[in-house]
Motif scaffolding. Sequence first.
Motif, mmCIF file in Angstrom:
data_model
loop_
_atom_site.group_PDB
_atom_site.id
_atom_site.type_symbol
_atom_site.label_atom_id
_atom_site.label_comp_id
_atom_site.label_asym_id
_atom_site.label_seq_id
_atom_site.Cartn_x
_atom_site.Cartn_y
_atom_site.Cartn_z
ATOM 1 N N MET A 1 0.921 -1.194 0.040
ATOM 2 C CA MET A 1 -0.055 0.023 -0.004
ATOM 3 C C MET A 1 0.783 1.328 0.015
ATOM 4 O O MET A 1 1.883 1.318 0.765
ATOM 5 C CB MET A 1 -1.017 0.153 1.491
ATOM 6 N N HIS A 2 0.597 2.045 -0.974
ATOM 7 C CA HIS A 2 1.358 3.444 -0.977
ATOM 8 C C HIS A 2 1.389 4.366 0.159
ATOM 9 O O HIS A 2 2.288 4.972 0.492
ATOM 10 C CB HIS A 2 1.123 4.447 -2.642
ATOM 11 N N ARG A 3 0.296 4.610 0.506
ATOM 12 C CA ARG A 3 -0.097 5.280 1.609
ATOM 13 C C ARG A 3 -1.478 4.966 2.388
ATOM 14 O O ARG A 3 -2.148 4.290 1.862
ATOM 15 C CB ARG A 3 -0.188 6.841 1.170
ATOM 16 N N GLU A 182 0.155 -2.158 8.011
ATOM 17 C CA GLU A 182 0.125 -1.834 6.644
ATOM 18 C C GLU A 182 1.450 -1.577 5.722
ATOM 19 O O GLU A 182 1.373 -2.459 4.679
ATOM 20 C CB GLU A 182 -0.680 -0.490 6.290
ATOM 21 N N PHE A 183 2.438 -1.177 6.402
ATOM 22 C CA PHE A 183 3.672 -1.117 5.413
ATOM 23 C C PHE A 183 4.695 -2.322 5.653
ATOM 24 O O PHE A 183 5.736 -2.210 5.172
ATOM 25 C CB PHE A 183 4.340 0.294 5.953
ATOM 26 N N GLU A 234 -2.149 11.454 6.217
ATOM 27 C CA GLU A 234 -1.537 10.811 5.164
ATOM 28 C C GLU A 234 -0.400 10.308 5.216
ATOM 29 O O GLU A 234 0.625 11.134 5.262
ATOM 30 C CB GLU A 234 -2.100 11.509 3.759
ATOM 31 N N HIS A 236 2.938 7.915 4.114
ATOM 32 C CA HIS A 236 3.674 6.886 3.069
ATOM 33 C C HIS A 236 4.303 5.963 3.723
ATOM 34 O O HIS A 236 4.526 6.078 5.075
ATOM 35 C CB HIS A 236 4.281 8.083 2.110
ATOM 36 N N ALA A 237 4.562 4.994 3.092
ATOM 37 C CA ALA A 237 5.408 4.055 3.364
ATOM 38 C C ALA A 237 6.738 4.055 3.998
ATOM 39 O O ALA A 237 7.211 3.454 4.849
ATOM 40 C CB ALA A 237 5.513 2.985 2.271
ATOM 41 N N ASP A 238 7.317 5.167 3.648
ATOM 42 C CA ASP A 238 8.733 5.857 4.308
ATOM 43 C C ASP A 238 8.234 6.560 5.665
ATOM 44 O O ASP A 238 9.442 7.077 6.106
ATOM 45 C CB ASP A 238 9.300 6.558 3.027
#
Length: 444
Positions: A1-3, A182-183, A234, A236-238
Amino acid sequence: MHRIRIGSGAGYSGDRIEPAMDLAERGGLDYLVFECLAERTIALAQQARQRDPAGGYDPLLTVRMTAVLGACRRNRVRLITNMGAANPLGAAEATRAVARSLGLGGLRIAAVTGDDVLEVARELDVALEDGGTLRGLGDRVISANAYIGAGPIVEALAAGADVVITGRAADPALFLAPMIHEFGWRMDDWDALGRGTMAGHLLECAGQVTGGYFADPGIKDVPGLARLGFPIGEIHADGTLEVTKLPGTGGCVTPATVKEQLLYEIHDPARYYQPDVVADFSAARVEGDGPDRVRVHGGRGAARTGLLKLSIGYIDSCIGEGQISYAGPGAVERGRLALDIVRERLALIGVRTQELQFDLIGLDALHGDRLSRGHAPYEVRLRVAGRTATLEEAARIGNEVETLYTNGPAGGGGAWKSAREIVAVASALLPESAVRTSVTLLEA
């Protein structure tokens, strides 16, 4: 998942519900988090559970769940909260009842337990932050709860929970857990956990970061505070975070509101101790990224200490209080005479106090008589409060204020009195190996 998109539905136990309902309905969220547990709240909840074994969870839990569960189910939003307080299992049962009443069959509700470590803390006689040990507090101790981390919440999410209810979980951990889930972050990826903790810290107080706590008329004006929108993060994965809010809601999200919240309740921005990581906000970058949108990145982290903070609730003493009002010409003079009378009466009848406070509210209660002198309002309210060893002694203070009705200056009215125990909080540390958490899954 991107975000993922995480909404903050509450910043404290008594927070508004309408912003959370708005987020659940049209926020496009993946998760909605209610942070509802302050330091003393858990001790008060333990007292409530002692009075009623089925209680001890957040008193607004049923109202909140009734308000948002339907929208969360329709929009595939998973809910995480520490509204379990002293009774996560009871809170899960209450949530299941709400889900059934709403026709939400199949809803999976997880209760995370294990933060209640009173017996372990007693066995180890843990050292208190301010000196002494737990044993020194004797039979005044109400509770000892460990600030648990994200691990058991991640476990509940992996088990398919739609709703996760914890007790004393660390506030940022409520938000960090869905990021880990999620990440796929490792539990020793310290920089990722540090960035996720920074995001959780920015979101945990709900309306504070959207301008509520920021507002200062004429200096830092914030529009639409009565319709304040709660934040959406929001992530993000990082670990990069964008803070925003729903269009059409009040408040604002600016680099200034975000920077104030970043420093809120932080002693050392380079070492923010959490159960999952020691987060480092010192290299964080906060940049505007459009109207009501702020980008935050650059957080880091270091290995966690292996120690968990304990919040120990205990009965410190009692407080007795009395109030009465005076209005019209000479109100201040009559109020001061009334204070003198109560002061002399408490000495005459031998009320034993550890601390006494005499105020004319609206005149000198905030900055004292010296700085407030020179202003004579039309009306004042007298307040006398004292700290005592027993409730019986505390009650005598309010009684003396009430007797001013007929024994004091002219025109006193609206007397009020109370006597209650004071619940205080002490902090201690406990090895995380001494804490055993577990997850119980219910289905509506």
